[in-house]
Write an enzyme that holds these catalytic residues in place. Structure first.
Site, PDB file in Angstrom:
ATOM      1  N   GLN A   8      -4.743  -1.498   9.379  1.00  0.00           N
ATOM      2  CA  GLN A   8      -4.688  -2.854   8.824  1.00  0.00           C
ATOM      3  C   GLN A   8      -5.335  -3.853   9.777  1.00  0.00           C
ATOM      4  O   GLN A   8      -4.991  -3.895  10.966  1.00  0.00           O
ATOM      5  CB  GLN A   8      -3.208  -3.229   8.566  1.00  0.00           C
ATOM      6  CG  GLN A   8      -3.016  -4.554   7.878  1.00  0.00           C
ATOM      7  CD  GLN A   8      -3.530  -4.564   6.429  1.00  0.00           C
ATOM      8  OE1 GLN A   8      -3.364  -3.600   5.696  1.00  0.00           O
ATOM      9  NE2 GLN A   8      -4.177  -5.647   6.046  1.00  0.00           N
ATOM     10  N   ASP A  53     -11.058   2.809   3.921  1.00  0.00           N
ATOM     11  CA  ASP A  53     -11.411   1.390   3.877  1.00  0.00           C
ATOM     12  C   ASP A  53     -12.933   1.222   3.860  1.00  0.00           C
ATOM     13  O   ASP A  53     -13.437   0.114   3.657  1.00  0.00           O
ATOM     14  CB  ASP A  53     -10.852   0.690   5.131  1.00  0.00           C
ATOM     15  CG  ASP A  53     -10.006  -0.526   4.775  1.00  0.00           C
ATOM     16  OD1 ASP A  53      -9.883  -0.817   3.568  1.00  0.00           O
ATOM     17  OD2 ASP A  53      -9.479  -1.177   5.697  1.00  0.00           O
ATOM     18  N   LYS A  69       0.843  -1.206   0.000  1.00  0.00           N
ATOM     19  CA  LYS A  69       0.000   0.000   0.000  1.00  0.00           C
ATOM     20  C   LYS A  69       0.875   1.252   0.000  1.00  0.00           C
ATOM     21  O   LYS A  69       0.616   2.207  -0.731  1.00  0.00           O
ATOM     22  CB  LYS A  69      -0.936  -0.013   1.215  1.00  0.00           C
ATOM     23  CG  LYS A  69      -2.062  -1.012   1.042  1.00  0.00           C
ATOM     24  CD  LYS A  69      -2.807  -1.332   2.324  1.00  0.00           C
ATOM     25  CE  LYS A  69      -3.825  -2.445   2.043  1.00  0.00           C
ATOM     26  NZ  LYS A  69      -4.477  -2.969   3.244  1.00  0.00           N
TER      27      LYS A  69
END
Ligand code: NDP
Length: 299
Positions: free
Chosen positions: A99, A122, A55
């Site tokens: 994460q 997200d 990422k």
């Protein structure tokens, strides 16, 4: 036997990264705005480390400002929440991704709820999930967004198509179903309690498998000519018995690719399909967030 056309995630992801890079260049040139993405990793899970590195590298490659915070597995909840609060307040950061999964002892829901919904790239904050379910503009989870981009670009108008999503997780199944509904599909969400799942799947013009069961979807579950999107990422023992004995694995999807590709019209491979679009969509979401935070309309 007919052979399904492959929906190649590599090609779609490369194209999308190019589009995002052009948008970033445009924002920087016209508005002096550099989209910034902060990724927070707690603990040292090997797979998560790889995702986080990828990422960071991809966000730099498209010209974004990139920050990675690595915290110890025993980081107290309060410290993690304080970091999120600082990132929420940081004007150089437009996207925040924590994460998952988090190490035991940390409250995932509370952590996700602490992220400013405007920076929730997200798409997992309840405000964004609620906006999506209400048909309002929302930051949308990256994997579902990637599936939809590939479906729209492959099939064109999806109006009236019968879509079956197998899986109802907050991360994948539910948001994909919402996006298909927004695209005017007739949507069925199937799950572990669904009766006669093969018959339900056979109704689908668009079949999305987000189950986490290796190669569960078989050829006789698929309507001839259907578009099959395989979200699953499952590690199974290597085909080579010696390698398998040494603990080596390979990745397969939720769809029995070889036999299903004899029946389907289109199919995403695993690896090489949906997974590659996920990071590209994270970059796209970060640009979307940067625009919205700065009151700029979409390019
Ligand atoms: P979850 O485990 O959260 O959800 C799985 C869903 O599948 C649940 O809704 C469950 O039903 C349903 N299910 C499980 N077993 C069956 C069964 N036998 N029949 C019908 N339904 C079943 O998984 P995720 O949604 O997070 O992930 C799904 C897959 O996608 C995984 O393989 C994961 O690794 C992969 N993934 C891939 C990503 C990518 O970038 N390509 C990103 C995220 C995930 P119930 O609710 O009733 O328990």
């Amino acid at each position: 036997m007919p052979q399904a056309q492959i929906i190649d995630g590599r090609v779609f992801a490369e194209h999308l990264r190019g589009v995002v890079a052009a948008e970033v260049a445009d924002l920087r040139a016209k508005h002096g705005l550099q989209p910034g993405l902060a990724v927070v990793l707690v603990g040292a899970d090997a797979a998560s480390e790889i995702y986080v590195r990828s990422k960071g590298e991809h966000s730099v490659a498209v010209g974004m400002h990139s920050l990675t915070h690595k915290l110890a597995a025993d980081t107290p909840q309060a410290e993690l929440l304080a970091l999120i609060a600082a990132l929420n307040a940081d004007p150089l950061i437009h996207g925040i991704l924590v994460q998952l999964p988090l190490p035991k002892g940390l409250d995932e829901r509370a952590v996700l709820a602490a992220i400013d919904p405007e920076k929730d790239v997200d798409g997992l904050h309840v405000v964004n999930a609620g906006r999506l379910a209400s048909g309002l503009p929302a930051l949308t989870p990256c994997t579902p967004l990637g599936c939809m981009i590939m479906l729209r670009e492959t099939l064109g108008d999806l109006t009236g198509k019968r879509a079956v999503v197998v899986g109802r997780s907050v991360l994948v199944g539910r948001p994909i179903a919402q996006l298909l509904l927004q695209a005017d599909c007739t949507v069925t969400i199937a799950h572990s309690r669904t009766q006669d799942l093969p018959a339900v799947c056979r109704e689908a013009d668009i079949l999305v498998a987000a189950v986490g069961r290796p190669q569960m979807i078989r050829a006789d579950w698929v309507k001839p000519g259907a578009a099959v999107i395989d979200v699953g990422i499952n590690r199974v023992p290597s085909r080579d018995p010696e390698k398998a004995a040494a603990g080596k694995t390979r990745v397969v999807g939720d769809v029995a690719f070889k036999e299903v590709s004899q029946v389907a019209g289109w199919i995403t491979p695993v690896p090489g399909g949906v997974g590659l679009m996920t990071v590209a969509c994270l970059l796209k979401n970060t640009v979307t967030a940067a625009r919205r935070i700065n009151g700029l309309t979409a390019a």
